[in-house]
Design a protein around this motif. Structure first.
Motif, PDB file in Angstrom:
ATOM      1  N   SER A   2       0.842  -1.201   0.000  1.00 39.05           N
ATOM      2  CA  SER A   2       0.000   0.000   0.000  1.00 39.05           C
ATOM      3  C   SER A   2       0.875   1.247   0.000  1.00 39.05           C
ATOM      4  O   SER A   2       2.079   1.206   0.300  1.00 39.05           O
ATOM      5  CB  SER A   2      -0.897   0.006   1.231  1.00 39.05           C
ATOM      6  N   VAL A   4       0.750   3.555   2.145  1.00 42.46           N
ATOM      7  CA  VAL A   4       1.234   3.736   3.527  1.00 42.46           C
ATOM      8  C   VAL A   4       2.473   2.871   3.767  1.00 42.46           C
ATOM      9  O   VAL A   4       3.441   3.315   4.410  1.00 42.46           O
ATOM     10  CB  VAL A   4       0.129   3.409   4.553  1.00 42.46           C
ATOM     11  N   ARG A   8       6.056   4.126   4.946  1.00 44.24           N
ATOM     12  CA  ARG A   8       6.710   3.553   6.125  1.00 44.24           C
ATOM     13  C   ARG A   8       8.141   3.123   5.794  1.00 44.24           C
ATOM     14  O   ARG A   8       9.069   3.346   6.580  1.00 44.24           O
ATOM     15  CB  ARG A   8       5.905   2.362   6.641  1.00 44.24           C
ATOM     16  N   ALA A  71       0.240   9.480   0.963  1.00 41.39           N
ATOM     17  CA  ALA A  71       0.320   8.875   2.300  1.00 41.39           C
ATOM     18  C   ALA A  71       1.496   9.500   3.042  1.00 41.39           C
ATOM     19  O   ALA A  71       2.559   9.738   2.446  1.00 41.39           O
ATOM     20  CB  ALA A  71       0.496   7.370   2.214  1.00 41.39           C
ATOM     21  N   ILE A  73       3.527   9.230   6.979  1.00 44.44           N
ATOM     22  CA  ILE A  73       3.596   8.456   8.216  1.00 44.44           C
ATOM     23  C   ILE A  73       4.706   8.980   9.120  1.00 44.44           C
ATOM     24  O   ILE A  73       5.749   9.443   8.641  1.00 44.44           O
ATOM     25  CB  ILE A  73       3.806   6.953   7.905  1.00 44.44           C
ATOM     26  N   PRO A  79      -2.188  10.432  13.962  1.00 47.15           N
ATOM     27  CA  PRO A  79      -1.726  10.553  12.569  1.00 47.15           C
ATOM     28  C   PRO A  79      -1.128  11.935  12.302  1.00 47.15           C
ATOM     29  O   PRO A  79      -1.738  12.958  12.632  1.00 47.15           O
ATOM     30  CB  PRO A  79      -2.999  10.306  11.760  1.00 47.15           C
ATOM     31  N   THR A 101      -3.824   9.786   3.141  1.00 52.79           N
ATOM     32  CA  THR A 101      -3.845   8.921   4.314  1.00 52.79           C
ATOM     33  C   THR A 101      -2.727   9.352   5.245  1.00 52.79           C
ATOM     34  O   THR A 101      -1.554   9.365   4.867  1.00 52.79           O
ATOM     35  CB  THR A 101      -3.651   7.443   3.926  1.00 52.79           C
ATOM     36  N   ALA A 103      -0.833   8.534   8.774  1.00 55.47           N
ATOM     37  CA  ALA A 103      -0.673   7.296   9.536  1.00 55.47           C
ATOM     38  C   ALA A 103       0.331   7.425  10.668  1.00 55.47           C
ATOM     39  O   ALA A 103       1.230   8.272  10.636  1.00 55.47           O
ATOM     40  CB  ALA A 103      -0.236   6.180   8.590  1.00 55.47           C
ATOM     41  N   THR A 104       0.162   6.562  11.663  1.00 49.77           N
ATOM     42  CA  THR A 104       1.153   6.406  12.724  1.00 49.77           C
ATOM     43  C   THR A 104       1.851   5.065  12.538  1.00 49.77           C
ATOM     44  O   THR A 104       1.330   4.164  11.868  1.00 49.77           O
ATOM     45  CB  THR A 104       0.507   6.409  14.128  1.00 49.77           C
ATOM     46  N   THR A 108      -2.477   3.345  13.249  1.00 50.22           N
ATOM     47  CA  THR A 108      -3.663   4.201  13.168  1.00 50.22           C
ATOM     48  C   THR A 108      -3.614   4.995  11.867  1.00 50.22           C
ATOM     49  O   THR A 108      -2.563   5.529  11.500  1.00 50.22           O
ATOM     50  CB  THR A 108      -3.707   5.183  14.357  1.00 50.22           C
ATOM     51  N   GLU A 109      -4.736   5.056  11.173  1.00 45.87           N
ATOM     52  CA  GLU A 109      -4.785   5.807   9.916  1.00 45.87           C
ATOM     53  C   GLU A 109      -5.960   6.773   9.937  1.00 45.87           C
ATOM     54  O   GLU A 109      -7.033   6.460  10.460  1.00 45.87           O
ATOM     55  CB  GLU A 109      -4.921   4.850   8.716  1.00 45.87           C
ATOM     56  N   ALA A 111      -8.095   9.098   7.197  1.00 40.42           N
ATOM     57  CA  ALA A 111      -8.328   9.375   5.780  1.00 40.42           C
ATOM     58  C   ALA A 111      -8.870  10.793   5.629  1.00 40.42           C
ATOM     59  O   ALA A 111      -9.870  11.165   6.262  1.00 40.42           O
ATOM     60  CB  ALA A 111      -9.317   8.370   5.207  1.00 40.42           C
TER      61      ALA A 111
END
Ligand code: THU
Length: 130
Positions: A2, A4, A8, A71, A73, A79, A101, A103-104, A108-109, A111
Motif C-alpha cells: 500500500s 502507507v 513507512r 500517504a 507516516i 496521525p 492517508t 498514519a502512525t 492508526t490511519e 483518511a
C-alpha cells in the motif's frame, strides 16, 4: 504494497538528527507511479525539508505533475498533520478530492483529502488580474 507501506519504508531513510522525528511520504501520480520522500534536516535548521516536499520533488523530476493519492507516516501519537507549507505544495499538484492517508507507526490511519487539509487554498485564480 500500500501507499502507507511505501511511506513507512522510506521513513527509515529520513535524516532527522535534530528533531528525532522521522517522516515518510509517498505520492502516487495519475500514471500510477509512486514517488517517495523523507524529511532531510540540516544543522542550519530552516534548510531542512519535509517528507512531502521530497516526494513531490521526485515526482516533478520524473516529469509528472498530477497527484492521485498521498500517504504520510510518522511515529506520532496521532496521525501526523502535514505542515502548512506542505499542504500548499500538495495543492499545487492535486485536486481537492485527492485522498490523503495520514498514519502512525502503530497502525492508526486517518483518511482525509487535499481539500480538507487546505480549505480556501490560494490558487491560480487569484492571479488573474496580474
Ligand atoms: N515534518 C515532515 O517531514 N512532514 C510533516 O508533515 C510534518 C513535519 C518534518 C519536518 C522536521 O524535519 C520534522 O518533521 C519535525 O518537525
Amino acid at each position: 504494497m500500500s501507499l502507507v507501506d511505501d511511506a513507512r519504508a522510506v521513513r527509515e531513510n529520513a535524516h532527522a538528527p535534530y528533531s528525532n522525528f522521522k517522516v515518510g511520504a509517498a505520492v502516487r501520480s495519475t500514471s500510477g507511479a509512486v514517488y517517495l520522500g523523507c524529511n532531510v534536516e540540516n544543522v542550519a535548521y530552516p534548510e531542512g525539508t519535509c517528507a512531502e516536499a521530497g516526494a513531490i520533488a521526485a515526482m516533478v523530476a520524473a516529469g509528472e505533475s498530477e497527484i492521485a493519492a498521498v500517504a504520510v507516516i510518522a511515529d506520532s501519537p496521532a496521525p501526523v498533520s502535514p505542515c502548512g507549507g506542505c499542504r500548499q505544495k500538495l495543492a499545487e499538484f492535486a485536486t481537492g478530492a485527492v485522498p490523503v492517508t495520514l498514519a502512525t507507526m502503530d497502525g492508526t490511519e486517518l483518511a482525509t483529502t487535499v481539500g480538507d487539509l487546505l480549505p480556501g487554498a490560494f490558487d491560480q485564480d487569484y492571479l488573474s488580474r496580474s
